[in-house]
Structures are given as structure tokens and as C-alpha cells.
Write an enzyme that holds these catalytic residues in place. Structure first.
Site, PDB file in Angstrom:
ATOM      1  N   ASP A  38      -9.111  -2.568  -0.352  1.00 37.27           N
ATOM      2  CA  ASP A  38      -7.849  -2.851  -1.041  1.00 37.27           C
ATOM      3  C   ASP A  38      -7.073  -3.874  -0.214  1.00 37.27           C
ATOM      4  O   ASP A  38      -7.350  -4.074   0.976  1.00 37.27           O
ATOM      5  CB  ASP A  38      -7.025  -1.571  -1.210  1.00 37.27           C
ATOM      6  CG  ASP A  38      -5.737  -1.834  -1.971  1.00 37.27           C
ATOM      7  OD1 ASP A  38      -5.805  -2.460  -3.046  1.00 37.27           O
ATOM      8  OD2 ASP A  38      -4.651  -1.458  -1.486  1.00 37.27           O
ATOM      9  N   SER A  39      -6.084  -4.476  -0.849  1.00 38.10           N
ATOM     10  CA  SER A  39      -5.245  -5.418  -0.118  1.00 38.10           C
ATOM     11  C   SER A  39      -4.363  -4.694   0.910  1.00 38.10           C
ATOM     12  O   SER A  39      -3.858  -5.311   1.829  1.00 38.10           O
ATOM     13  CB  SER A  39      -4.364  -6.189  -1.099  1.00 38.10           C
ATOM     14  OG  SER A  39      -3.585  -5.280  -1.855  1.00 38.10           O
TER      15      SER A  39
ATOM     16  N   CYS B 141      -8.408  -2.581  -5.394  1.00 35.69           N
ATOM     17  CA  CYS B 141      -7.328  -3.517  -5.699  1.00 35.69           C
ATOM     18  C   CYS B 141      -7.579  -4.168  -7.060  1.00 35.69           C
ATOM     19  O   CYS B 141      -8.615  -4.805  -7.272  1.00 35.69           O
ATOM     20  CB  CYS B 141      -7.294  -4.579  -4.604  1.00 35.69           C
ATOM     21  SG  CYS B 141      -6.039  -5.822  -4.841  1.00 35.69           S
TER      22      CYS B 141
ATOM     23  N   GLU C 204       6.498   0.766  -2.307  1.00 31.99           N
ATOM     24  CA  GLU C 204       6.341   0.769  -0.845  1.00 31.99           C
ATOM     25  C   GLU C 204       7.646   1.154  -0.147  1.00 31.99           C
ATOM     26  O   GLU C 204       7.639   1.700   0.953  1.00 31.99           O
ATOM     27  CB  GLU C 204       5.801  -0.579  -0.356  1.00 31.99           C
ATOM     28  CG  GLU C 204       4.408  -0.795  -0.921  1.00 31.99           C
ATOM     29  CD  GLU C 204       3.522  -1.737  -0.134  1.00 31.99           C
ATOM     30  OE1 GLU C 204       3.997  -2.387   0.804  1.00 31.99           O
ATOM     31  OE2 GLU C 204       2.328  -1.816  -0.496  1.00 31.99           O
TER      32      GLU C 204
HETATM   33  N1  DGL Z   1      -3.478  -3.712  -4.557  1.00 33.56           N
HETATM   34  C1  DGL Z   1      -2.801  -4.676  -5.420  1.00 33.56           C
HETATM   35  C2  DGL Z   1      -3.301  -4.493  -6.844  1.00 33.56           C
HETATM   36  O1  DGL Z   1      -3.743  -3.441  -7.241  1.00 33.56           O
HETATM   37  C3  DGL Z   1      -1.298  -4.530  -5.334  1.00 33.56           C
HETATM   38  C4  DGL Z   1      -0.709  -5.017  -4.040  1.00 33.56           C
HETATM   39  C5  DGL Z   1      -0.961  -6.498  -3.800  1.00 33.56           C
HETATM   40  O2  DGL Z   1      -0.426  -7.341  -4.554  1.00 33.56           O
HETATM   41  O3  DGL Z   1      -1.696  -6.810  -2.888  1.00 33.56           O
HETATM   42  O4  DGL Z   1      -3.214  -5.414  -7.606  1.00 33.56           O
END
Ligand code: DGL
Length: 281
Positions: free
Chosen positions: A3-4, A66, A145
Site C-alpha cells: 500500500d502507499s 492501494c 488520518e
Molecule cells: N492507499 C490510497 C488508495 O487507496 C490512498 C492514500 C494515497 O493517496 O496514497 O487509493
């Protein structure tokens, strides 16, 4: 699981429930998030780096938690990986196409996800004639967040973003971002009780179980040394502190930070047997 940042823990939560016996390695790219407002070429490059890093752990499948990376980079990851790579988009779309009764589906996500049109394509491939209303909700990620879940500001922002979906009479809404399941109550309240909310994380967890089962790769019982390992590219303390909210329970494992100096960190990792101290966990 890639994930990011920490939102992918909502997918870990779903995987934990669906596949309790599996070991899991998580990488959250906290140094470079958000992915949701980056270009395709950048998200592809960052996602390939994450794949190369996670490949060193002998994983049997990669889950791209993500949505933005699933939308922008799934094809390049699948082309490169020697194991199945599952994204949240296809899984969420399949569930939504099956769930809608009136054929009107809402999709909410980051700008990257919505601009890519990935959910529209995935929905059209599954069911003809669906009407899709997609809206980017970029303020939702920072609000989550910040912990502003049950908050009047979040409700006002949700009313603003979700108005086109409400006016369009959607009966199903895909939560197309890792963070949005935490806003399920607010989103449900604004859209109205009759709207089915689709959690892409839960959908992909069921798909992972199917893929591992089909290949005979599913763990039957937790292996000795069964464990979850968490890596991030920055601020492990913050990840650990905020993680509980996304996981719905405390994050007890140590969160380790990857070394990103001079030589690319994913290449330097190659050939090392274990992270120092790894064998103790
Ligand atoms: N994890 C990203 C998503 O699901 C959200 C957070 C980001 O923009 O990095 O799109």
C-alpha cells in the site's frame, strides 16, 4: 500486501478474517504517499519498487491494497511478477455488479483512481448497462488520518462530495480507497440506509482465498513461527500508533523502516538471508 501507506491495513484486517492461517508481509510506502494524486508513470515506478522488495520474502501472492496503485499499475505488476498479483479494483467491481438492484453504482476514490476510469471499465466488463457515477474525494484520506471520523467537518465534506451520487440515485457505492471503510458510517448516513457499501478490501480478501485455494497454496493451520511483518519507508512510529484504527485492534508487531540510501534499497536487499534480528520474531 502493498500500500502507499497505512490505509492498506483495512485490507490486512479483511485478510486476517478470511485467511487466518497465512503469514503476511506488508510494505507501506509512507515516505512517498499519497499515491492518489500522482501520475501513472510515477505510481508504476513506485509500485514496481515495492514488488521487487516484497519479492525477496518468497511470497506466494501479492495483494495491491492501494486503490490508486491497483488503478494505475496493476498491469505492469502482473507482467513482472512470477506469482499472482491481485488488485482491489476488479474484486470490488465484481461485488458491486452483483449487488446493485437498480443498475446505478457509485464509485468514490482518490483523483488517480477516479481519473483512471478503472472501475467503470471493470463494471462494464461484468454487467452491461450499468450507470456509474464516480467522484474523487481527495479530502477523505487526510480526514481519516487525522482521526476525524465522527466529526461534523467530515460530514459536511461527505455531503458535498456525495451529492452527485445521491442525486443520481445509486443503490450501491464502491469504497474505492483504502481509507474509506473507516468512513462507512458517515458515507452510509449521507447516502441513505438503502445504499449497499462495497468494501474493496473485503472483496479482494475473498478473491485471494479463492486464488490460493485453486492453486493448492492455502495454509491449513498457522505455520510454526506464523507471523505478520510490517515494513514502511518512513515514520514507523506513526504507522504503529495509527495502525490500530485501521486494523480495529492494536498493532503488536514491530514496524521496521526500509533503508533507502544511495543504492536502491530493493536491490541491496537481494542476497541477504534475513534482516538483522529477523530470526528472533
Ligand atoms: N492507499 C490510497 C488508495 O487507496 C490512498 C492514500 C494515497 O493517496 O496514497 O487509493
Amino acid at each position: 500486501v502493498f500500500d502507499s501507506g497505512l490505509g492498506g491495513l483495512t485490507v490486512v484486517r479483511a485478510l486476517e478474517r478470511e485467511l487466518p492461517a497465512e503469514c503476511l508481509v506488508y510494505f507501506g510506502d509512507t515516505a512517498r504517499l499519497p499515491y492518489g494524486n500522482k501520475s501513472k508513470v510515477t505510481v508504476e515506478r513506485l509500485s514496481l519498487e515495492a514488488l521487487r522488495f516484497l519479492s525477496h520474502f518468497e511470497i506466494k501472492a501479492l495483494v495491491v491494497a492501494c486503490n490508486s496503485a491497483s488503478a494505475r499499475a496493476l498491469d505492469v505488476l502482473q507482467a513482472e511478477a512470477p506469482f499472482p498479483v491481485l488488485g482491489v479494483v476488479e474484486a470490488g467491481a465484481a461485488r458491486a455488479a452483483a449487488a446493485t438492484r437498480n443498475g446505478r453504482v457509485g464509485v468514490i476514490g482518490t483523483r488517480a483512481t477516479v481519473r483512471s476510469g478503472c472501475y467503470e471499465r471493470a463494471l462494464a466488463a461484468r454487467r452491461e448497462g450499468l450507470r456509474v457515477i464516480a467522484e474523487a474525494c481527495p479530502l477523505f484520506v487526510p480526514l481519516v488520518e487525522e482521526g476525524w471520523i465522527d466529526h461534523e467537518v467530515t460530514r459536511a465534506v461527505a455531503r458535498h462530495y456525495l451529492e452527485p451520487l445521491r442525486a443520481g440515485g445509486v443503490d450501491t457505492c464502491i469504497l474505492g480507497c483504502t481509507h474509506y471503510p473507516l468512513l462507512g458510517e458517515v458515507i452510509g448516513e449521507v447516502l441513505g440506509g438503502g445504499v449497499t457499501l462495497i468494501d474493496s478490501g473485503e472483496s479482494v480478501a475473498a478473491e485471494v482465498a479463492g486464488v490460493l485455494g485453486d492453486r493448492g497454496l492455502r495454509a491449513r493451520a498457522p505455520a510454526p513461527g506464523h507471523r505478520y511483518r510490517f515494513f514502511v519507508s518512513d515514520q514507523p512510529e506513526q504507522f504503529a500508533a495509527q495502525g490500530a484504527r485501521f486494523l480495529s485492534h492494536a498493532l503488536v508487531q514491530e514496524v521496521r523502516v526500509v533503508d533507502q540510501s544511495a543504492v536502491p534499497w530493493y536491490d541491496r536487499w537481494a542476497g541477504r538471508d534475513a534482516v538483522p534480528g529477523e530470526e528472533q520474531r
